[in-house]
Design an enzyme around this catalytic site. Sequence first.
Site, mmCIF file in Angstrom:
data_model
loop_
_atom_site.group_PDB
_atom_site.id
_atom_site.type_symbol
_atom_site.label_atom_id
_atom_site.label_comp_id
_atom_site.label_asym_id
_atom_site.label_seq_id
_atom_site.Cartn_x
_atom_site.Cartn_y
_atom_site.Cartn_z
ATOM 1 C CD1 TRP A 160 0.743 -0.386 3.101
ATOM 2 C CD2 TRP A 160 -0.611 1.366 3.463
ATOM 3 N NE1 TRP A 160 1.081 0.162 4.319
ATOM 4 C CE2 TRP A 160 0.269 1.238 4.572
ATOM 5 C CE3 TRP A 160 -1.531 2.400 3.475
ATOM 6 C CZ2 TRP A 160 0.239 2.111 5.671
ATOM 7 C CZ3 TRP A 160 -1.555 3.261 4.571
ATOM 8 C CH2 TRP A 160 -0.678 3.110 5.647
ATOM 9 C CG ASP A 161 4.837 0.760 1.505
ATOM 10 O OD1 ASP A 161 3.890 0.117 1.982
ATOM 11 O OD2 ASP A 161 5.994 0.678 1.925
ATOM 12 C CE LYS A 192 6.292 -1.549 11.758
ATOM 13 N NZ LYS A 192 5.920 -2.667 10.893
ATOM 14 C CD GLN A 193 3.114 1.747 9.769
ATOM 15 O OE1 GLN A 193 3.640 0.692 10.078
ATOM 16 N NE2 GLN A 193 2.938 2.114 8.507
ATOM 17 C CD GLU A 246 2.561 -3.945 9.622
ATOM 18 O OE1 GLU A 246 3.765 -4.095 9.926
ATOM 19 O OE2 GLU A 246 2.115 -4.125 8.470
HETATM 20 C C1 BGC Z 1 4.921 -1.215 7.560
HETATM 21 C C2 BGC Z 1 3.864 -1.307 6.478
HETATM 22 C C3 BGC Z 1 4.554 -1.222 5.131
HETATM 23 C C4 BGC Z 1 5.656 -2.272 4.996
HETATM 24 C C5 BGC Z 1 6.455 -2.106 3.728
HETATM 25 C C6 BGC Z 1 5.964 -2.326 7.342
HETATM 26 O O1 BGC Z 1 6.954 -2.230 8.321
HETATM 27 O O2 BGC Z 1 4.331 -1.385 8.828
HETATM 28 O O3 BGC Z 1 2.944 -0.245 6.610
HETATM 29 O O4 BGC Z 1 3.601 -1.407 4.127
HETATM 30 O O5 BGC Z 1 6.558 -2.139 6.079
HETATM 31 O O6 BGC Z 1 7.060 -0.851 3.676
#
Ligand code: BGC
Length: 781
Positions: free
Chosen positions: A359-360, A606-607, A490
């Site tokens: 989804w990035d 985390k984000q 996550e």
């Molecule tokens: C992130 C995801 C991301 C993936 C690839 C993961 O660590 O939590 O949001 O899509 O990395 O960049």
Amino acid sequence: MKNYIVHDAWKVIEKGFFAQNNKISESLCSIGNGKMGQRANFEEQYTGATLRGSYVAGLYYPDKTRVGWWKNGYPEYFAKVLNATNWIGIDVQVNGEILDLAKWKVIDFYRELDMQKGLLSRSFIAENGKGEQVKVSSRRFLSMRESDAGAIEYSVTALNFDGNLRIEPYLDGDVFNEDANYDEKFWTEISKERSAAKNTGLLLMETKKTQFRLATAMQIDLLKNGQNHNIELKVISRDKYVSNVYQTEIQKGDTVTVFKYVVNAASIHFATETMVEDAKLILDRIHKKGFEILLAEHIEKWKEIWDDADVIIEGDVAAQQGIRFNIFQLYQTYTGEDERLNIGPKGFTGEKYGGVTYWDTEAYCLPFYLKTTDAQVARNLLIYRYKHLQKAIENAEKLGFKNGAALYPMVTINGEECHNEWEITFEEIHRNGAIAHAIFKYINYTGDEYYLAEYGLEVLIAISRFWKQRVNWSEDKQKYVMLGVTGPNEYENNVNNNWYTNTVAKWTLQYTLDGMEKVKSKHPELFKSILKKVKFNQFEDTDEAGAWFDIIDNMYFPVDEVRNVFLQQDGFLDKIIEPVTALPVNERPINQNWSWDRILRSCYIKQADVLQGLYFLENQYDMDTIRRNFDFYEPITVHESSLSPCVHSILAARLGYKEKAYELYLRTSRLDLDDYNNDTEDGCHITSMAGTWMSVVEGFAGLRNEGDTLFLRPFLPDQWEAFSFTIQFRSARLKLSIQHKTITIENISKVNVSLVLFDEKHIIPAGETLKQNIEGSVIAL
Ligand code: BGC
């Protein structure tokens, strides 16, 4: 955190040989041209720590899934972009001894990636046990103009001895992926060709299972002291390998230079029957052009990219290098000409994440390409997903959804889901929302409304159907709820009512309904045929729109009435809420120091999660709401995804938290150059690089748009003297420059542009410049 890369505005420089950092430098100095990429491995042999990697976009292998405990619904395989034929190899022997920087003494090592030119060069002196010294210098690039080609110039000078020099440029298809699940090799040889007379070699390889082919062809020119040189030549070939060997007697001071021209013709671009001949034709063409002309063309192409996409930062070289590194890596990874290709989180700089699409792309990369180049590039990114729609419907069916509901994969290369961690594969469904929102972003920015009718609506209807089936009615709450999900954060799994996921679901339903109205009124015939194609209202549900309206009106959202903030999920406040600053430094990053259950029980994020929603849908919330949520969530966010700091930086800038915005910006901008997370050796964080660019343009410059009006609210970070950049907006191009006291906006296009600077509306006629001081009064127009 490392600090061995020399600060320079245009170059990534390593002075002195840091063997312990070699894999990091290999990632940092990778070169690519959108079709293929190459880590900055040495041409000569190297037995020290290295990850040899040459990757060709679109060539993948379905590597059988490996999990501890199989769960129904797991994908059968993880598709990964393959390490392909090593085309850079040039072995060197001096008086019978193999040149190997892990074994020889290394003096004056210098590695440089010139980002302005897209050129990797290296020079060093190496000394063997007998004290014999050679000086080596090399230059290589993957052509941006001749996109199937690369070239290397490699020179060896005998500094203090006479003797024998043996040089063996080769193509080696016997390569492996470090991330292979079962240590399997993925390539078989189909055929090879070599000609001692013409100094050429060719290797035709094929992937197992997927039967992709790659024809790699090379031609060698050899010069001694600048003169064409005919020397004893021998051809070596063994399975998956072909080389030309040159042996010559040299004397102290002699220099032997090899030019190696290479073509990588992949079967996704060339017909299988003709690809070998095609490769030879291209090889012949590039060989005739020669190294310098090829390089000049390549630099010219980079110049065009830089003219459009550069960000100039004055007064801070480290920041300047950081932002250019990000822009450079993004354009090396994806140039947007081929809608079958996409952007892996590590691009071509490593194997982690398998080179596949997340989804990035929609959430982070799309806005970067939208604003820096032709709209067609972002359109191609959307079409990639459109073409995967049927697979997304099948993916949803595998999980029990029906009637045309689509769940796009968390990771994919061909449309099929590859991810195999249950909490992500089955639960991190918010990805559907980012794909829907990308359609909005594209249309809002470009004004290409027709996209909706042509492609977008079908995707939106399928995603809306998914949301409709994924929610359920809670008798208790008398609301629709969404259970068992993982949000962008996550560090929480299997939660109920993740605010972000519920929000993007509701938003998608509304946007789909609005889109249907638009297409119906503007393209009634097309509208009818779309409804027919997707069998709208023809499955069990005979009033799909009615059901969507009902969910929109009755979706449940967790909130904290006391703090007046949105809650990340049900029960979030049961956690002990303590700021990240309370964490002992030696326990961070927590994902490397804490057990997983501890992470899950903690409040640490985390984000961006709630804040990701506020960022996407900023115009739906007032500043006080954004501020309250930012003030609550940012202090408990550990930013352990590279995608995190940029979103926070942009929101902080919007809220006027200038220092915070800058602090968070710094974490992304030099993330890889300074190996901030201790993981650059796995590859660079390509997708988050777009976020860094957004932190400057959407954050510090405060750029937004609503329809055809641009909004700007710029400020200059105290640490900088000025910054400037160019953006593409519909048919206009604007050059913005933000200084301490003034803001200058040049309309370098042929159309008038209307924009709102701070809160004042201006129209800048074509070719004119608006100059305003920071307090708001217009100096000149
Ligand atoms: C992130 C995801 C991301 C993936 C690839 C993961 O660590 O939590 O949001 O899509 O990395 O960049």
